[in-house]
Scaffold this active site. Sequence first.
Site, PDB file in Angstrom:
ATOM      1  CG  ASP A  68      -1.781   1.206   1.305  1.00  0.00           C
ATOM      2  OD1 ASP A  68      -2.895   1.147   0.744  1.00  0.00           O
ATOM      3  OD2 ASP A  68      -1.350   2.228   1.890  1.00  0.00           O
TER       4      ASP A  68
ATOM      5  CG  ASP B 153       0.158  -7.509  -3.201  1.00  0.00           C
ATOM      6  OD1 ASP B 153       0.558  -8.594  -2.724  1.00  0.00           O
ATOM      7  OD2 ASP B 153      -1.038  -7.194  -3.250  1.00  0.00           O
TER       8      ASP B 153
ATOM      9  CE1 TYR C  18       2.897 -17.205   9.812  1.00  0.00           C
ATOM     10  CE2 TYR C  18       3.563 -18.679  11.584  1.00  0.00           C
ATOM     11  CZ  TYR C  18       3.765 -17.528  10.840  1.00  0.00           C
ATOM     12  OH  TYR C  18       4.834 -16.707  11.137  1.00  0.00           O
TER      13      TYR C  18
ATOM     14  CB  VAL D  31       1.620 -26.394   5.955  1.00  0.00           C
ATOM     15  CG1 VAL D  31       1.998 -26.903   4.560  1.00  0.00           C
ATOM     16  CG2 VAL D  31       1.176 -27.564   6.843  1.00  0.00           C
TER      17      VAL D  31
ATOM     18  CE  LYS E   7       6.023 -17.384   7.928  1.00  0.00           C
ATOM     19  NZ  LYS E   7       6.696 -16.301   7.192  1.00  0.00           N
TER      20      LYS E   7
HETATM   21  P1  NDP Z   1       2.920  -7.887  10.672  1.00  0.00           P
HETATM   22  O1  NDP Z   1       1.554  -8.414  10.402  1.00  0.00           O
HETATM   23  O2  NDP Z   1       3.112  -6.876  11.731  1.00  0.00           O
HETATM   24  O3  NDP Z   1       3.564  -7.326   9.322  1.00  0.00           O
HETATM   25  C1  NDP Z   1       3.507  -8.066   8.147  1.00  0.00           C
HETATM   26  C2  NDP Z   1       3.976  -7.212   7.006  1.00  0.00           C
HETATM   27  O4  NDP Z   1       3.862  -8.007   5.806  1.00  0.00           O
HETATM   28  C3  NDP Z   1       3.107  -5.967   6.799  1.00  0.00           C
HETATM   29  O5  NDP Z   1       3.902  -4.917   6.331  1.00  0.00           O
HETATM   30  C4  NDP Z   1       2.137  -6.430   5.730  1.00  0.00           C
HETATM   31  O6  NDP Z   1       1.575  -5.381   4.983  1.00  0.00           O
HETATM   32  C5  NDP Z   1       3.080  -7.244   4.895  1.00  0.00           C
HETATM   33  N1  NDP Z   1       2.397  -8.105   3.921  1.00  0.00           N
HETATM   34  C6  NDP Z   1       1.482  -9.065   4.148  1.00  0.00           C
HETATM   35  N2  NDP Z   1       1.076  -9.585   2.974  1.00  0.00           N
HETATM   36  C7  NDP Z   1       1.757  -8.938   2.000  1.00  0.00           C
HETATM   37  C8  NDP Z   1       1.778  -9.022   0.592  1.00  0.00           C
HETATM   38  N3  NDP Z   1       0.986  -9.845  -0.081  1.00  0.00           N
HETATM   39  N4  NDP Z   1       2.628  -8.219  -0.098  1.00  0.00           N
HETATM   40  C9  NDP Z   1       3.437  -7.355   0.563  1.00  0.00           C
HETATM   41  N5  NDP Z   1       3.425  -7.197   1.893  1.00  0.00           N
HETATM   42  C10 NDP Z   1       2.601  -7.994   2.597  1.00  0.00           C
HETATM   43  O7  NDP Z   1       3.809  -9.187  10.944  1.00  0.00           O
HETATM   44  P2  NDP Z   1       5.258  -9.378  11.620  1.00  0.00           P
HETATM   45  O8  NDP Z   1       6.053  -8.163  11.465  1.00  0.00           O
HETATM   46  O9  NDP Z   1       5.039  -9.972  12.933  1.00  0.00           O
HETATM   47  O10 NDP Z   1       5.820 -10.551  10.687  1.00  0.00           O
HETATM   48  C11 NDP Z   1       6.872 -10.388   9.758  1.00  0.00           C
HETATM   49  C12 NDP Z   1       7.354 -11.768   9.367  1.00  0.00           C
HETATM   50  O11 NDP Z   1       7.829 -12.465  10.512  1.00  0.00           O
HETATM   51  C13 NDP Z   1       6.264 -12.661   8.766  1.00  0.00           C
HETATM   52  O12 NDP Z   1       6.788 -13.415   7.694  1.00  0.00           O
HETATM   53  C14 NDP Z   1       5.884 -13.575   9.934  1.00  0.00           C
HETATM   54  O13 NDP Z   1       5.342 -14.789   9.498  1.00  0.00           O
HETATM   55  C15 NDP Z   1       7.226 -13.741  10.609  1.00  0.00           C
HETATM   56  N6  NDP Z   1       7.162 -14.147  12.004  1.00  0.00           N
HETATM   57  C16 NDP Z   1       6.588 -13.339  12.950  1.00  0.00           C
HETATM   58  C17 NDP Z   1       6.552 -13.716  14.277  1.00  0.00           C
HETATM   59  C18 NDP Z   1       5.976 -12.854  15.353  1.00  0.00           C
HETATM   60  O14 NDP Z   1       5.997 -13.278  16.543  1.00  0.00           O
HETATM   61  N7  NDP Z   1       5.488 -11.656  15.056  1.00  0.00           N
HETATM   62  C19 NDP Z   1       7.108 -15.024  14.697  1.00  0.00           C
HETATM   63  C20 NDP Z   1       7.696 -15.789  13.632  1.00  0.00           C
HETATM   64  C21 NDP Z   1       7.713 -15.345  12.336  1.00  0.00           C
HETATM   65  P3  NDP Z   1       0.163  -4.666   5.378  1.00  0.00           P
HETATM   66  O15 NDP Z   1       0.483  -3.647   6.425  1.00  0.00           O
HETATM   67  O16 NDP Z   1      -0.263  -4.072   4.085  1.00  0.00           O
HETATM   68  O17 NDP Z   1      -0.740  -5.731   5.890  1.00  0.00           O
END
Ligand code: NDP
Length: 264
Positions: free
Chosen positions: A39, A63, A194, A196, A198
Amino acid sequence: MASTKKVAVVTGSNKGIGYAIVRALCQKFDGDVILTSRDEGRGKEAVKELNGEGLNPKFHLLDIDDVATVDRLHDFVQQEYGGLDVLVNNAGIAYKNSSTAPFSEQAEVTVKSNFWGTLNVCDKLFPLLRPHARVSNVSSMVSQMTIKKCSNEVQERFKDPYLTMDGLKKLMTEFVSLAKEGKHEAAGWPSSAYGVSKVGVTVMSMIQQRQFDAEGKEDIIVNACCPGYVNTDMSSHKGHKTIDQVLPGLREHRHVQPQRTQNH
Ligand code: NDP
């Protein structure tokens, strides 16, 4: 002419862990850092906040589910820099535990973004990687718990050291198809979309490293990592780590050839 300046790209970095990674790279990385968001408004707002701290990431729309935006990012990086030095595949989604969405939908949507979206970004941007480039695919320790919940047969398929990317794609497609038919548990898969997704990201990273090694690419390293349990929107702010505590401790799953007996 493209600049020879180093460049780092972080996906999904308008908030959460990705945002903190951009902040840390702006402070420590000797080159430009590209904050990406699906966005434009949220992405530019995040850049503005970091500007307020004296940091200067550049913004680009991305995206990971939309191939056209991946293509545009590729062209931008190629034209401006002529190569890529750091790629952090951080963007990801997770349904809340309280979600009432059917499992079939959760499986399809989660695997689409976390696995296929990440793979699309890699497939498009990897040809830009320069010697000594580093790729971090943000996976999760949940993948290790999830693989243990798979049947022995499914585990063996994921852990096959000769598994190809086509073989992995087949496994991920099979999981979603089975979930849609309500047959995944009977076929040896756990009910964690989620988890699977990962497992897919971690195994993808191993295969990518094997491919780079086989191609004789000069010092390109792909890691799958887990940030720990972090206070973000994804964890409904229950995680005990702040986003800025993630970076020194990003745990690598591995960047070496997997052994048959190792867990993921
Ligand atoms: P958040 O939900 O806070 O942030 C996720 C980010 O990914 C946001 O910027 C979101 O954008 C973006 N996003 C989601 N889908 C898309 C897409 N299709 N294209 C581009 N951007 C996208 O999550 P976290 O910061 O917690 O997570 C970051 C990573 O860490 C993830 O891969 C998560 O699986 C992994 N992780 C997190 C853990 C935790 O405890 N938080 C633990 C283990 C792993 P938007 O704002 O537009 O939604």
